[in-house]
Write an enzyme that holds these catalytic residues in place. Sequence first.
Site, PDB file in Angstrom:
ATOM      1  N   GLY A   1      52.496  33.299  38.912  1.00 52.03           N
ATOM      2  CA  GLY A   1      53.166  33.732  37.689  1.00 52.03           C
ATOM      3  C   GLY A   1      54.659  33.928  37.864  1.00 52.03           C
TER       4      GLY A   1
ATOM      5  N   ASP B   1      52.878  34.981  52.781  1.00 51.23           N
ATOM      6  CA  ASP B   1      53.641  33.972  53.526  1.00 51.23           C
ATOM      7  C   ASP B   1      55.156  34.179  53.438  1.00 51.23           C
ATOM      8  OD1 ASP B   1      51.202  32.795  54.191  1.00 51.23           O
ATOM      9  OD2 ASP B   1      51.202  31.578  52.371  1.00 51.23           O
TER      10      ASP B   1
ATOM     11  N   LEU C   1      37.397  41.890  41.742  1.00 48.12           N
ATOM     12  CA  LEU C   1      37.950  42.912  40.862  1.00 48.12           C
ATOM     13  C   LEU C   1      37.111  43.096  39.600  1.00 48.12           C
ATOM     14  CD1 LEU C   1      40.385  44.710  39.940  1.00 48.12           C
ATOM     15  CD2 LEU C   1      41.368  42.633  38.978  1.00 48.12           C
TER      16      LEU C   1
ATOM     17  N   ARG D   1      45.577  54.907  39.400  1.00 51.87           N
ATOM     18  CA  ARG D   1      44.590  54.251  40.267  1.00 51.87           C
ATOM     19  C   ARG D   1      44.438  54.960  41.602  1.00 51.87           C
ATOM     20  NH1 ARG D   1      45.895  47.820  39.115  1.00 51.87           N
ATOM     21  NH2 ARG D   1      44.819  47.793  37.107  1.00 51.87           N
TER      22      ARG D   1
ATOM     23  N   GLU E   1      40.338  47.497  35.138  1.00 54.88           N
ATOM     24  CA  GLU E   1      40.503  48.840  34.606  1.00 54.88           C
ATOM     25  C   GLU E   1      40.256  48.837  33.092  1.00 54.88           C
ATOM     26  OE1 GLU E   1      43.736  51.057  36.466  1.00 54.88           O
ATOM     27  OE2 GLU E   1      44.597  51.253  34.472  1.00 54.88           O
TER      28      GLU E   1
ATOM     29  N   GLY F   1      56.232  29.299  45.969  1.00 59.13           N
ATOM     30  CA  GLY F   1      55.111  29.964  45.310  1.00 59.13           C
ATOM     31  C   GLY F   1      54.991  29.516  43.863  1.00 59.13           C
TER      32      GLY F   1
ATOM     33  N   GLN G   1      47.948  49.510  47.089  1.00 59.12           N
ATOM     34  CA  GLN G   1      47.046  50.042  46.072  1.00 59.12           C
ATOM     35  C   GLN G   1      45.604  49.631  46.359  1.00 59.12           C
ATOM     36  OE1 GLN G   1      47.059  48.727  41.637  1.00 59.12           O
ATOM     37  NE2 GLN G   1      47.791  50.827  41.720  1.00 59.12           N
TER      38      GLN G   1
ATOM     39  N   GLU H   1      55.037  40.068  43.249  1.00 63.01           N
ATOM     40  CA  GLU H   1      54.424  40.980  44.222  1.00 63.01           C
ATOM     41  C   GLU H   1      55.096  40.900  45.586  1.00 63.01           C
ATOM     42  OE1 GLU H   1      50.141  40.849  44.250  1.00 63.01           O
ATOM     43  OE2 GLU H   1      49.976  42.222  45.949  1.00 63.01           O
TER      44      GLU H   1
ATOM     45  N   LEU I   1      51.670  42.017  35.813  1.00 69.05           N
ATOM     46  CA  LEU I   1      51.964  40.807  35.027  1.00 69.05           C
ATOM     47  C   LEU I   1      53.308  40.943  34.320  1.00 69.05           C
ATOM     48  CD1 LEU I   1      48.497  39.745  33.489  1.00 69.05           C
ATOM     49  CD2 LEU I   1      49.602  38.953  35.579  1.00 69.05           C
TER      50      LEU I   1
ATOM     51  N   HIS J   1      44.061  46.029  46.756  1.00 69.13           N
ATOM     52  CA  HIS J   1      44.322  45.240  45.553  1.00 69.13           C
ATOM     53  C   HIS J   1      45.762  44.750  45.425  1.00 69.13           C
ATOM     54  CE1 HIS J   1      43.824  43.907  41.453  1.00 69.13           C
ATOM     55  NE2 HIS J   1      44.649  44.791  40.964  1.00 69.13           N
TER      56      HIS J   1
ATOM     57  N   PHE K   1      44.936  51.627  29.110  1.00 66.12           N
ATOM     58  CA  PHE K   1      44.827  51.461  30.556  1.00 66.12           C
ATOM     59  C   PHE K   1      45.202  52.783  31.218  1.00 66.12           C
ATOM     60  CE2 PHE K   1      44.843  47.431  33.276  1.00 66.12           C
ATOM     61  CZ  PHE K   1      43.882  46.783  32.524  1.00 66.12           C
TER      62      PHE K   1
ATOM     63  N   HIS L   1      42.291  49.402  44.467  1.00 66.87           N
ATOM     64  CA  HIS L   1      41.791  49.423  43.086  1.00 66.87           C
ATOM     65  C   HIS L   1      40.457  50.153  43.079  1.00 66.87           C
ATOM     66  CE1 HIS L   1      40.529  48.214  39.112  1.00 66.87           C
ATOM     67  NE2 HIS L   1      41.708  47.667  38.902  1.00 66.87           N
TER      68      HIS L   1
ATOM     69  N   ARG M   1      51.309  51.467  41.563  1.00 68.97           N
ATOM     70  CA  ARG M   1      51.527  50.631  40.379  1.00 68.97           C
ATOM     71  C   ARG M   1      50.549  51.009  39.271  1.00 68.97           C
ATOM     72  NH1 ARG M   1      49.118  46.256  38.332  1.00 68.97           N
ATOM     73  NH2 ARG M   1      47.956  45.568  40.169  1.00 68.97           N
TER      74      ARG M   1
END
Lengths: 594, 246
Positions: free
Chosen positions: A23, A229, A260, A294, A263, A20, A248, A394, A411, A361, A126, A250, A405
């Site tokens: 991030g 995967d 998306l 959320r 928020e 992967g 979740q 994730e 992030l 989400h 947020f 969103h 979450r």
Amino acid sequence: MSILNSSNISTLEFDVLVIGGGGSGMRTSLELAKSGLKTAVVSKVFPTRSHTVSAQGGITCAIASADPQDDWRWHMYDTVKGSDYIGDQDAIEYMCSEGPKAVFELEHMGLPFSRTANGRIYQRPFGGQSKDFGKGGQAARTCAAADRTGHALLHTLYQNNVKEGSNFLNEWFAVDLVLNQLKEVTGVIAFSIESGEVAYLKAQATVLATGGAGRIYSSTTNALINTGDGLGMSLRAGIPAQDMEMWQFHPTGIYGAGSLVTEGCRGEGGYLINKDGERFMERYAPNAKDLAGRDVVARSMVLEILEGRGCGDEKDHVFLKLDHLGADVLNAKLPGICELSRTFAAVDPVYEPIPVVPTCHYMMGGTPTNIHGQAFKISSSNDEYIPGLFSVGEAACVSVHGANRLGGNSLLDLVVFGRAAGIHINQAMKSGGGVADASKDDIDKALHNLNILNESSSGFEVSTVKKELQEVMQNYFGVFRRGDYMEKGVAALNDIREKIENLHLKDKSAAFNTNRVEAIELQNLFEVAEATAISSLQRTESRGAHAREDYPDRDDENWLCHSLYDPTTKILGKRHVNFEPSQVEAFPPKVRTY
Amino acid sequence: MTLSINIYRYNPEKDKFPYMQSFEFEKPKRDIMVLELLNQLKEKDPTISYRRSCREGVCGSDGMNINGKNGLACITPLSSVIKKNKLDLRPLPGLPVVRDLVVDMTEFYAQYEKIKPFLQNDTPVDIGERLQSPEDRDKLDGLYECILCACCSTSCPSFWWNPDKFVGPAALLQAYRFIADSRDTKTAERLQSLSDPFSVYRCHGIMNCVSVCPKGLNPNEAIGEIKSMLLSNKSNQNIITSDKAG
């Protein structure tokens, strides 16, 4: 095409494989690139095409820019409460306290954060954020690069991997884990999408950084590539998954398109209205209003729609109102949202509200790990590490998000735990950790699934079965859930399993065969969907994102625990939640209101 | 009403030459994006190959040539490009075709890596972040948003001609993104590495890059900034005057 086996495929050997290139994977590989270990990042897309790129609002962290008094312990309190008390407090403590270091590192790497007048990183409010352990009102803790924070973060990480000379296997697709006789993970079977070449990628440590699987639902904010995967591979290999009922939704996906809407819109002062123009969140969450958790906002929206106060001809969505913020604020703080809204909703938020609906989400569940990313299973009620296997981001369930979450925490999760896994693997490899070789039979076993697909001459169509799967999940495992419906859903999935095992790969060619990729992605989606369905049916309470009409209350007596789905028996076990942070007193469960 | 969708097809295992394949497509009731059209065609013919990921214009996977103009399939409404009920979809021009609408982007990425696309600053920071004023940060707007879709570079005749030596609009935009960053300390070195006759000066201001950029960015302007910074350094002026390569 001849049958693949251990003697007709090549072996590529590494110290560490990171599966992967989003991030979390690239934060792991960056740490490893500095160590001198031979690492390969295996990514099915060029890394900057990964789904991290779509994150908008920001990365939540107590860097004390907006509020010089801000404290990571307040962030920890919010995260524990947001998780509805099944987030592991040792992991949450680690994320919130290490977070500032990880965020400042990103800034040093060049991430173009928005700035305050005094030159510091800009932070916006947020959902679910508070000062002084919930007693000091709304906090502004989400560090932002306009509303393109994920893009800025992903590109910065790629750029720094280029700088450090990381080794990428781009457009390579990992098919299945290879396990030796000791049940240690020794690498993966993978193929080059471009050429079709199949290889055994052998490594001492394999890190699953494969992100989420929002594509199990027909309506999702997730990219088309979010097919779980890594989780699919590990479930097929008999490795458990934790808290898979926790998905979740969103609150603000663009109605119809699913894209998306951050928020951050509500953080900057936007709010939701029903068909009467009423700011309905004032009724559901009198204090936090539109910035409640959320799960709370998504449920309130669905209730408005179910009670006939939805907007549009079908009364099946609500509106997100932003026009009162003015063109200047919208263009400076939310330029990407304006663009998306014009493209996908044919609405200019400067003048009109955006039609939105709760949309799948984020996957709070995943492969259970400790804070070093080490994956484990349960053996006679103890955590037993699986040698060679790690997971981050994730795809993993470490678990900092528990049952729900908070925005901006994904992030932070990526960079903190990507970094932590890299540091741990580096140290472990230096002290001589490693796994035994896999035998020829072990490798052949991992090739079995790919061979069946390659040899298929008839069977079910990938696109048809995918739609069927997504509809079952959407209809029976959505925002509100009910036992009798979910039983129907589980039965429908049983029928779909037969199709999944008998897919017809129409295109057998080697070069850039996306039919083959999509077939395996569908098999991965199915494993994730089945784990979700069975876990959802068996958790008989409502907590966080898991809201049951037939069990409307939280049941701390029986369910203040993680669920652990065993793919070999399809039975849901329980695992204790960590209430032992090392630097602060644990936060005990309380009634969760906003 | 039926639309005629013509797709560039090439599978290296069986096709000696590429060809255009025509698909009949019932005109949809609501407007759809070109990517959605491709997805629907792929349900009928799973052999059609193209890249896609975010489906919302932020990942840069599905750059392709749509009725003669480069763009992202996922944010291009069918109604905005279809002409006389006909649509031609081809791979991005100028790069080798791997299969169908998929091009080999090796050279494009190599140019990106060449400009050292990462912040360079060796001064250690003791605590916290490096400070940057909002005004300095504003200078990065219009630069950092690039998604590396390659629509611009593959629409540029200079890049078609010298993909190995002309850095191309996408990577030059990123070169300027780091030159413009108040936190980066290697401006002189960055300019020096671009001061040969090809890296920047093959840009002749054709402006295709600006007209196709799906994110509304302006590589031409960034290239102009780099050129004027190079020209303000006298030792570089010889390069222009001694350039006989056209």
